[in-house]
Design a protein around this motif. Structure first.
Motif, PDB file in Angstrom:
ATOM      1  N   UNK A 164      27.408 -34.577 131.764  1.00 47.93           N
ATOM      2  CA  UNK A 164      26.153 -34.146 131.792  1.00 47.93           C
ATOM      3  C   UNK A 164      25.339 -34.471 132.934  1.00 47.93           C
ATOM      4  N   UNK A 165      25.418 -35.854 133.378  1.00 46.84           N
ATOM      5  CA  UNK A 165      24.577 -36.218 134.421  1.00 46.84           C
ATOM      6  C   UNK A 165      25.135 -35.546 135.791  1.00 46.84           C
ATOM      7  N   UNK A 166      26.353 -35.475 135.773  1.00 43.40           N
ATOM      8  CA  UNK A 166      27.230 -34.918 137.184  1.00 43.40           C
ATOM      9  C   UNK A 166      26.579 -33.369 137.284  1.00 43.40           C
ATOM     10  N   UNK A 167      26.784 -32.840 135.960  1.00 38.36           N
ATOM     11  CA  UNK A 167      26.491 -31.258 136.109  1.00 38.36           C
ATOM     12  C   UNK A 167      25.225 -31.249 136.705  1.00 38.36           C
ATOM     13  N   UNK A 168      24.050 -32.012 135.850  1.00 35.80           N
ATOM     14  CA  UNK A 168      22.800 -31.604 136.290  1.00 35.80           C
ATOM     15  C   UNK A 168      22.429 -32.197 137.672  1.00 35.80           C
ATOM     16  N   UNK A 169      22.995 -33.134 138.406  1.00 32.78           N
ATOM     17  CA  UNK A 169      23.172 -33.371 139.737  1.00 32.78           C
ATOM     18  C   UNK A 169      23.573 -32.322 140.682  1.00 32.78           C
ATOM     19  N   UNK A 170      24.610 -31.574 140.300  1.00 31.06           N
ATOM     20  CA  UNK A 170      25.244 -30.585 140.894  1.00 31.06           C
ATOM     21  C   UNK A 170      24.370 -29.401 140.824  1.00 31.06           C
ATOM     22  N   UNK A 171      23.828 -29.119 139.816  1.00 25.66           N
ATOM     23  CA  UNK A 171      22.828 -27.991 139.655  1.00 25.66           C
ATOM     24  C   UNK A 171      21.349 -28.308 140.457  1.00 25.66           C
TER      25      UNK A 171
END
Length: 203
Positions: A84-91
């Protein structure tokens, strides 16, 4: 007897860790161009896997009081939260790119860290622990040591194979293009599978 233990250990390691190649390859893709990526990923893999072995050995030796088997599925929260953290960083990185900086997504949110890799490795080892414990319980202490030594040697081989996969030009191009999407998906999926298969939260 010892040769038999070594061969069995190799088979057991391959069966329980072959799926890690894609996860490690994605870490290599994410860390492309960063200094010390291979060292960090290797150290993280060894740290995480050492934790897996330590828990499995402790439980096998009757030290279940330190870590109840029922707690193992909750390790799935680690890759889930990291995903979830990686997804947020990518977004967030995509939004920054749209504004003005093409390199904004390569900031601290996408850097590879030893503890992050170790956390994912350890969390992904819930199934490993479930498999290793009954094996360790049924063998001698000498055979258990042989298993652990073989496993630790093969961790290095696993990282080498994953690095080879990630550094092939065509594979690297695909991973470089899609790693910001694939890594969060793999980690989130991994976390969900661990939680659900282990019956965490009554699932």
């Amino acid at each position: 007897m010892m040769l038999s233990s070594v061969l069995q250990a190799i088979g057991l390691f391959v069966a329980t860790n072959i799926d890690d190649i894609i996860v490690i390859s994605l870490f290599f893709a994410r860390g492309a161009g960063q200094r010390g990526t291979t060292v960090k990923i290797t150290a993280g893999q060894y740290l995480g896997f050492a934790g897996i072995l330590a828990v499995a050995v402790l439980i096998a030796l009757g030290a279940g009081a330190f870590l109840p088997v029922s707690a193992i599925p909750y390790f799935g929260l680690v890759p889930l939260l990291l995903g979830l953290r990686a997804a947020w960083s990518a977004w967030r990185g995509r939004d920054d790119d749209d504004d003005d900086d093409d390199n904004a997504g390569a900031g601290s949110g996408s850097r590879i860290g030893v503890l992050g890799v170790a956390g994912v490795t350890f969390a992904n080892g819930g199934d490993n622990i479930g498999v290793y414990v009954p094996v360790f319980v049924s063998i001698s202490g000498q055979a258990m040591i042989a298993y652990c030594v073989v496993f630790l040697i093969l961790v290095g081989a696993l990282v080498f194979v994953a690095r080879f996969v990630a550094t092939r030009r065509r594979v690297a191009e695909i991973l470089a293009r899609w790693e910001s999407v694939l890594l969060p998906l793999v980690l989130i999926g991994l976390g969900v599978v661990i939680l659900v298969s282990g019956g965490a939260f009554g699932l």
